[in-house]
Design a protein around this motif. Sequence first.
Motif, mmCIF file in Angstrom:
data_model
loop_
_atom_site.group_PDB
_atom_site.id
_atom_site.type_symbol
_atom_site.label_atom_id
_atom_site.label_comp_id
_atom_site.label_asym_id
_atom_site.label_seq_id
_atom_site.Cartn_x
_atom_site.Cartn_y
_atom_site.Cartn_z
ATOM 1 N N THR A 107 0.838 -1.194 0.000
ATOM 2 C CA THR A 107 0.000 0.000 0.000
ATOM 3 C C THR A 107 0.876 1.248 0.000
ATOM 4 N N GLY A 108 0.364 2.309 -0.611
ATOM 5 C CA GLY A 108 1.131 3.550 -0.646
ATOM 6 C C GLY A 108 0.264 4.731 -1.006
ATOM 7 N N ALA A 109 0.825 5.920 -0.832
ATOM 8 C CA ALA A 109 0.129 7.157 -1.167
ATOM 9 C C ALA A 109 1.016 8.004 -2.067
ATOM 10 N N VAL A 110 0.371 8.678 -3.017
ATOM 11 C CA VAL A 110 1.043 9.646 -3.882
ATOM 12 C C VAL A 110 0.264 10.944 -3.745
ATOM 13 N N THR A 111 0.906 11.970 -3.191
ATOM 14 C CA THR A 111 0.193 13.173 -2.786
ATOM 15 C C THR A 111 0.953 14.430 -3.190
ATOM 16 N N VAL A 112 0.218 15.530 -3.325
ATOM 17 C CA VAL A 112 0.849 16.826 -3.583
ATOM 18 C C VAL A 112 1.197 17.526 -2.276
ATOM 19 N N GLN A 113 0.918 16.899 -1.143
ATOM 20 C CA GLN A 113 1.245 17.501 0.140
ATOM 21 C C GLN A 113 2.767 17.605 0.322
ATOM 22 N N ASP A 114 3.155 18.571 1.142
ATOM 23 C CA ASP A 114 4.555 18.747 1.492
ATOM 24 C C ASP A 114 4.932 17.738 2.576
ATOM 25 N N PRO A 115 6.124 17.112 2.504
ATOM 26 C CA PRO A 115 6.486 16.103 3.505
ATOM 27 C C PRO A 115 6.576 16.658 4.918
ATOM 28 N N ASP A 116 7.017 17.902 5.070
ATOM 29 C CA ASP A 116 7.076 18.481 6.414
ATOM 30 C C ASP A 116 5.680 18.600 7.015
ATOM 31 N N ARG A 117 4.697 18.935 6.183
ATOM 32 C CA ARG A 117 3.323 19.059 6.671
ATOM 33 C C ARG A 117 2.759 17.683 7.049
ATOM 34 N N LEU A 118 3.133 16.668 6.303
ATOM 35 C CA LEU A 118 2.600 15.338 6.581
ATOM 36 C C LEU A 118 3.026 14.823 7.950
ATOM 37 N N TRP A 125 2.844 16.203 10.749
ATOM 38 C CA TRP A 125 1.833 16.474 11.768
ATOM 39 C C TRP A 125 0.404 16.324 11.245
ATOM 40 N N LEU A 126 0.245 16.323 9.927
ATOM 41 C CA LEU A 126 -1.101 16.206 9.360
ATOM 42 C C LEU A 126 -1.583 14.762 9.307
ATOM 43 N N LEU A 127 -0.683 13.830 8.989
ATOM 44 C CA LEU A 127 -1.070 12.444 8.752
ATOM 45 C C LEU A 127 -1.212 11.699 10.076
ATOM 46 N N PRO A 128 -2.393 11.173 10.387
ATOM 47 C CA PRO A 128 -2.558 10.416 11.634
ATOM 48 C C PRO A 128 -1.630 9.207 11.672
ATOM 49 N N PRO A 129 -0.962 8.966 12.794
ATOM 50 C CA PRO A 129 -0.034 7.834 12.875
ATOM 51 C C PRO A 129 -0.670 6.501 12.510
ATOM 52 N N ALA A 130 -1.928 6.299 12.895
ATOM 53 C CA ALA A 130 -2.590 5.025 12.603
ATOM 54 C C ALA A 130 -2.685 4.782 11.097
ATOM 55 N N LEU A 131 -2.789 5.865 10.311
ATOM 56 C CA LEU A 131 -2.828 5.726 8.855
ATOM 57 C C LEU A 131 -1.426 5.586 8.286
ATOM 58 N N SER A 132 -0.513 6.398 8.755
ATOM 59 C CA SER A 132 0.858 6.351 8.254
ATOM 60 C C SER A 132 1.472 4.963 8.406
ATOM 61 N N GLU A 133 1.168 4.297 9.506
ATOM 62 C CA GLU A 133 1.732 2.973 9.765
ATOM 63 C C GLU A 133 1.245 1.915 8.781
ATOM 64 N N LEU A 134 0.148 2.189 8.074
ATOM 65 C CA LEU A 134 -0.410 1.209 7.141
ATOM 66 C C LEU A 134 -0.010 1.482 5.696
ATOM 67 N N LEU A 135 0.866 2.450 5.473
ATOM 68 C CA LEU A 135 1.326 2.782 4.133
ATOM 69 C C LEU A 135 2.792 2.405 3.992
ATOM 70 N N ASP A 136 3.102 1.549 3.023
ATOM 71 C CA ASP A 136 4.474 1.099 2.822
ATOM 72 C C ASP A 136 5.347 2.177 2.193
ATOM 73 N N VAL A 137 4.744 3.095 1.461
ATOM 74 C CA VAL A 137 5.497 4.160 0.813
ATOM 75 C C VAL A 137 4.602 5.387 0.696
ATOM 76 N N ILE A 138 5.199 6.570 0.843
ATOM 77 C CA ILE A 138 4.499 7.828 0.617
ATOM 78 C C ILE A 138 5.375 8.685 -0.270
ATOM 79 N N VAL A 139 4.853 9.071 -1.417
ATOM 80 C CA VAL A 139 5.566 9.921 -2.368
ATOM 81 C C VAL A 139 4.923 11.305 -2.336
ATOM 82 N N THR A 140 5.724 12.334 -2.106
ATOM 83 C CA THR A 140 5.230 13.708 -2.001
ATOM 84 C C THR A 140 5.689 14.537 -3.196
ATOM 85 N N ARG A 141 5.262 15.788 -3.204
ATOM 86 C CA ARG A 141 5.620 16.697 -4.295
ATOM 87 C C ARG A 141 7.117 16.981 -4.329
ATOM 88 N N GLN A 142 7.830 16.746 -3.240
ATOM 89 C CA GLN A 142 9.278 16.940 -3.237
ATOM 90 C C GLN A 142 10.036 15.723 -3.767
#
Length: 219
Positions: free
Chosen positions: A102-113, A115-132
């Motif tokens: 599982t993974g996410a591809v987002t236009v969000q900034d990694p620094d914002r993620l 504090w924005l991304l709930p830990p319970a969700l982040s732990e279930l994503l194998d990869v997160i790709v941001t705009r950077q």
Amino acid sequence: MTATRRAALFDLDGVLLDSAAAVRATLAGVATCATGRRVMPGDLPPGALRRPRCEVLAFLDVADPDDACDRWWDGAMSANSVQPFPGVLSGLLALRAQGTATGAVTVQDPDRLRWLLPPALSELLDVIVTRQDAPPKPAPDGLHLALSRLNVGPEHAVFIGDSPTDMTAARAARVLALGAVWGWHPPAALRAAGASHLLPAPTSIGPSLLRHLPPIDNA
């Protein structure tokens, strides 16, 4: 690339994260700070979530929307709670339980993620790709990068998004494009942009997402 498993990739806002109210409140908060007058979410123009934020702020008489976002966006956003849609966490758990990456591809900034991304969700994503990490959607680069990190071929992946740019990116990456109709854009727009199928609710997230993919031959 030899696929050893399947992958389900997601957009964040409007798909995994129920952030619409927070974004509306943030737009109003930034406009309030920039103009010195009280702006409420109800003052936003129709379809505000489907328009670039600087365009919405210009509608609200913000003289320099880019500068206003740099100054006040994160502070205003951090004051609002954002949670996963009901059914998202259990759906991701079910996907992972049967071996799907599982993974996410987002236009969000990694620094914002952070504090924005709930830990319970982040732990279930194998990869997160941001705009950077890669050019933002509708370019397919972010999806290619996520699949490369997961060692999954595009023919064994789906991408679930709620915007026409999501669908365009998925098709350009040769990934099955699935439209989330609980998000910010109407079903017709998702279909017109190339969604192969429309998903009716966050509870659609789960192993059934993969039923349209070819089987994996690991022999």
